[in-house]
Motif scaffolding. Sequence first.
Motif, PDB file in Angstrom:
ATOM      1  N   LEU A  92       0.827  -1.202   0.000  1.00  0.00           N
ATOM      2  CA  LEU A  92       0.000   0.000   0.000  1.00  0.00           C
ATOM      3  C   LEU A  92       0.866   1.259   0.000  1.00  0.00           C
ATOM      4  O   LEU A  92       0.550   2.243  -0.675  1.00  0.00           O
ATOM      5  CB  LEU A  92      -0.937   0.003   1.211  1.00  0.00           C
ATOM      6  CG  LEU A  92      -2.030  -1.068   1.206  1.00  0.00           C
ATOM      7  CD1 LEU A  92      -2.705  -1.134   2.583  1.00  0.00           C
ATOM      8  CD2 LEU A  92      -3.067  -0.802   0.121  1.00  0.00           C
ATOM      9  N   HIS A  93       1.969   1.206   0.758  1.00  0.00           N
ATOM     10  CA  HIS A  93       2.839   2.379   0.820  1.00  0.00           C
ATOM     11  C   HIS A  93       3.457   2.681  -0.542  1.00  0.00           C
ATOM     12  O   HIS A  93       3.652   3.851  -0.894  1.00  0.00           O
ATOM     13  CB  HIS A  93       3.948   2.144   1.854  1.00  0.00           C
ATOM     14  CG  HIS A  93       4.718   3.386   2.172  1.00  0.00           C
ATOM     15  ND1 HIS A  93       4.357   4.261   3.165  1.00  0.00           N
ATOM     16  CD2 HIS A  93       5.830   3.916   1.599  1.00  0.00           C
ATOM     17  CE1 HIS A  93       5.206   5.269   3.206  1.00  0.00           C
ATOM     18  NE2 HIS A  93       6.117   5.091   2.263  1.00  0.00           N
ATOM     19  N   ASP A 145       7.303   7.396   8.075  1.00  0.00           N
ATOM     20  CA  ASP A 145       6.918   6.048   7.664  1.00  0.00           C
ATOM     21  C   ASP A 145       6.234   5.369   8.843  1.00  0.00           C
ATOM     22  O   ASP A 145       6.655   5.515   9.995  1.00  0.00           O
ATOM     23  CB  ASP A 145       8.137   5.238   7.230  1.00  0.00           C
ATOM     24  CG  ASP A 145       7.767   3.961   6.481  1.00  0.00           C
ATOM     25  OD1 ASP A 145       6.610   3.851   6.013  1.00  0.00           O
ATOM     26  OD2 ASP A 145       8.633   3.076   6.358  1.00  0.00           O
ATOM     27  N   PHE A 146       5.188   4.635   8.544  1.00  0.00           N
ATOM     28  CA  PHE A 146       4.472   3.869   9.573  1.00  0.00           C
ATOM     29  C   PHE A 146       5.380   2.752  10.073  1.00  0.00           C
ATOM     30  O   PHE A 146       6.059   2.071   9.287  1.00  0.00           O
ATOM     31  CB  PHE A 146       3.194   3.294   8.975  1.00  0.00           C
ATOM     32  CG  PHE A 146       2.369   2.491   9.932  1.00  0.00           C
ATOM     33  CD1 PHE A 146       1.471   3.116  10.778  1.00  0.00           C
ATOM     34  CD2 PHE A 146       2.481   1.106   9.995  1.00  0.00           C
ATOM     35  CE1 PHE A 146       0.696   2.375  11.674  1.00  0.00           C
ATOM     36  CE2 PHE A 146       1.713   0.365  10.876  1.00  0.00           C
ATOM     37  CZ  PHE A 146       0.821   0.998  11.718  1.00  0.00           C
ATOM     38  N   PRO A 153      13.079   0.677   0.877  1.00  0.00           N
ATOM     39  CA  PRO A 153      12.847  -0.185  -0.285  1.00  0.00           C
ATOM     40  C   PRO A 153      11.390  -0.191  -0.723  1.00  0.00           C
ATOM     41  O   PRO A 153      11.093  -0.481  -1.880  1.00  0.00           O
ATOM     42  CB  PRO A 153      13.287  -1.571   0.213  1.00  0.00           C
ATOM     43  CG  PRO A 153      14.226  -1.305   1.340  1.00  0.00           C
ATOM     44  CD  PRO A 153      13.711  -0.049   1.992  1.00  0.00           C
ATOM     45  N   TRP A 154      10.483   0.119   0.192  1.00  0.00           N
ATOM     46  CA  TRP A 154       9.049   0.132  -0.115  1.00  0.00           C
ATOM     47  C   TRP A 154       8.533   1.567  -0.310  1.00  0.00           C
ATOM     48  O   TRP A 154       7.340   1.828  -0.196  1.00  0.00           O
ATOM     49  CB  TRP A 154       8.263  -0.550   1.001  1.00  0.00           C
ATOM     50  CG  TRP A 154       8.573  -0.003   2.370  1.00  0.00           C
ATOM     51  CD1 TRP A 154       7.999   1.072   2.992  1.00  0.00           C
ATOM     52  CD2 TRP A 154       9.562  -0.492   3.283  1.00  0.00           C
ATOM     53  NE1 TRP A 154       8.559   1.291   4.220  1.00  0.00           N
ATOM     54  CE2 TRP A 154       9.518   0.331   4.440  1.00  0.00           C
ATOM     55  CE3 TRP A 154      10.480  -1.551   3.245  1.00  0.00           C
ATOM     56  CZ2 TRP A 154      10.366   0.128   5.519  1.00  0.00           C
ATOM     57  CZ3 TRP A 154      11.321  -1.750   4.333  1.00  0.00           C
ATOM     58  CH2 TRP A 154      11.251  -0.917   5.455  1.00  0.00           C
ATOM     59  N   ALA A 155       9.413   2.500  -0.638  1.00  0.00           N
ATOM     60  CA  ALA A 155       9.006   3.888  -0.827  1.00  0.00           C
ATOM     61  C   ALA A 155       8.019   4.012  -1.990  1.00  0.00           C
ATOM     62  O   ALA A 155       7.924   3.134  -2.858  1.00  0.00           O
ATOM     63  CB  ALA A 155      10.229   4.762  -1.094  1.00  0.00           C
ATOM     64  N   HIS A 183       2.309   8.069   1.416  1.00  0.00           N
ATOM     65  CA  HIS A 183       1.550   7.860   2.651  1.00  0.00           C
ATOM     66  C   HIS A 183       2.343   8.498   3.794  1.00  0.00           C
ATOM     67  O   HIS A 183       3.133   7.848   4.468  1.00  0.00           O
ATOM     68  CB  HIS A 183       1.317   6.374   2.900  1.00  0.00           C
ATOM     69  CG  HIS A 183       0.118   5.838   2.197  1.00  0.00           C
ATOM     70  ND1 HIS A 183      -1.159   6.190   2.556  1.00  0.00           N
ATOM     71  CD2 HIS A 183       0.002   4.986   1.149  1.00  0.00           C
ATOM     72  CE1 HIS A 183      -2.030   5.570   1.764  1.00  0.00           C
ATOM     73  NE2 HIS A 183      -1.348   4.845   0.898  1.00  0.00           N
ATOM     74  N   ALA A 184       2.100   9.784   3.996  1.00  0.00           N
ATOM     75  CA  ALA A 184       2.809  10.539   5.019  1.00  0.00           C
ATOM     76  C   ALA A 184       1.993  10.720   6.289  1.00  0.00           C
ATOM     77  O   ALA A 184       2.391  11.459   7.180  1.00  0.00           O
ATOM     78  CB  ALA A 184       3.201  11.908   4.467  1.00  0.00           C
ATOM     79  N   CYS A 185       0.830  10.048   6.372  1.00  0.00           N
ATOM     80  CA  CYS A 185      -0.018  10.196   7.561  1.00  0.00           C
ATOM     81  C   CYS A 185      -0.420   8.842   8.142  1.00  0.00           C
ATOM     82  O   CYS A 185      -1.288   8.763   9.005  1.00  0.00           O
ATOM     83  CB  CYS A 185      -1.256  11.028   7.212  1.00  0.00           C
ATOM     84  SG  CYS A 185      -2.063  11.759   8.650  1.00  0.00           S
ATOM     85  N   GLY A 186       0.184   7.764   7.637  1.00  0.00           N
ATOM     86  CA  GLY A 186      -0.071   6.459   8.223  1.00  0.00           C
ATOM     87  C   GLY A 186      -1.325   5.761   7.775  1.00  0.00           C
ATOM     88  O   GLY A 186      -1.706   4.738   8.353  1.00  0.00           O
TER      89      GLY A 186
END
Length: 393
Positions: A21-22, A367-368, A94-96, A104-107
């Motif tokens: 998702l990220h 990052d979450f 790696p999952w950026a 996704h900067a808000c989780g």
Amino acid sequence: MPVLNRIAAFSDDMTEWRRHLHQHPELGQQCHETARYVVDRLKEFGIEEIHEGVAVSGVVAIIEGRGTGAGAGRTIGLRADMDALPITETTGAPWASTHPGRMHACGHDGHTTMLLGAAKYLAETRNFTGRVALIFQPAEEVGGGAELMVEEGVLERFNIEEVYAIHSAPGTPVGQFYTTPGPLMAAVDTFHVDIKGEGGHGAYPQDTRDPIPAALAIGQAMSTIVSRNHRALDDLVVSVTMIHAGSADNVIPERAYLGGTVRTFDKAVQAMVKRRMEEIVKGHAAAFNVDAVLRYEEGYPPTVNSERETAFAVDVARDVAAEGVVTDDVSPEMGAEDFAYFLEKKPGSYLFLGNGDTAGLHQPDYDFDDAAAPYGASFFARIAERALPMEGN
């Protein structure tokens, strides 16, 4: 680990879901690929009643408890938001994000994952009566997806009696929760001031009606609303965040603009701010011989937790929190959250879940923390089991 054992057992799966998702963030109401991924996982879990296209790209899935017929018993709503932000990611993970300018900067990738984790567990065990409504919502950041869902009748359509949600909290240890009954987050309004004068040569200001001094004066005057027009004990923020005017150093422009945000908890305070802004804009327009118009837009209402459901949610959180740490009396925050629209219609509660020592929300290096996901999934699952107990449990 105080999380549910079965959820802990598939925590690696949740990490995989979250990182997928990220990597594929979507904005606003256009969360179609995210919704498709969510639906694919729900079908893998054996969930059959899935409603797509709610509020454009939202998803509502229903899990029936054991021994209940279709539509029988009470229904509890569990909500996660799915949308991302228009920010360029700098984590280097790696999952950026694979979509430049979106991340996704808000989780919300973590929120969606936690609800998927609860869905997998609840679909397997069904250790509850009644029904659980899983609400995967688009457009929390902009567009008011929760308001759209409420307007489309989601709460009535699925007979949802209570609603619960959680949000990632950087700076709080992983697995710890905090909330409070009553007001938790503020209402958010936006203001715009359009100023029109008469431009001209910068060397001959006497031949112009310069909008820039008017814009500066209006901005300064608005800053006094907090310090001089409201009671010090009332929560209020007025921030001028934008001023735009001009294009060259030797040209006085015809137009100027300023805008910003207002945060309140009380309708009377909100009304006072709007009235004072109208007076300030009108008065300064006359004083500086320009035309000025205020546009005041009311946004999300305050997020207000109901007392009984918050006490219940806090008790559930203590079952699954790291070291049992749950704070139930935090001061309200001036941020905003469109879950408020659900809470205006139904009782429920909104809680924060620790994300550890990470960058702050809405920052490009946020990052979450995947270690938080089992806590959130366990919280959602136990909310359902304890709100809808099986006979003898």
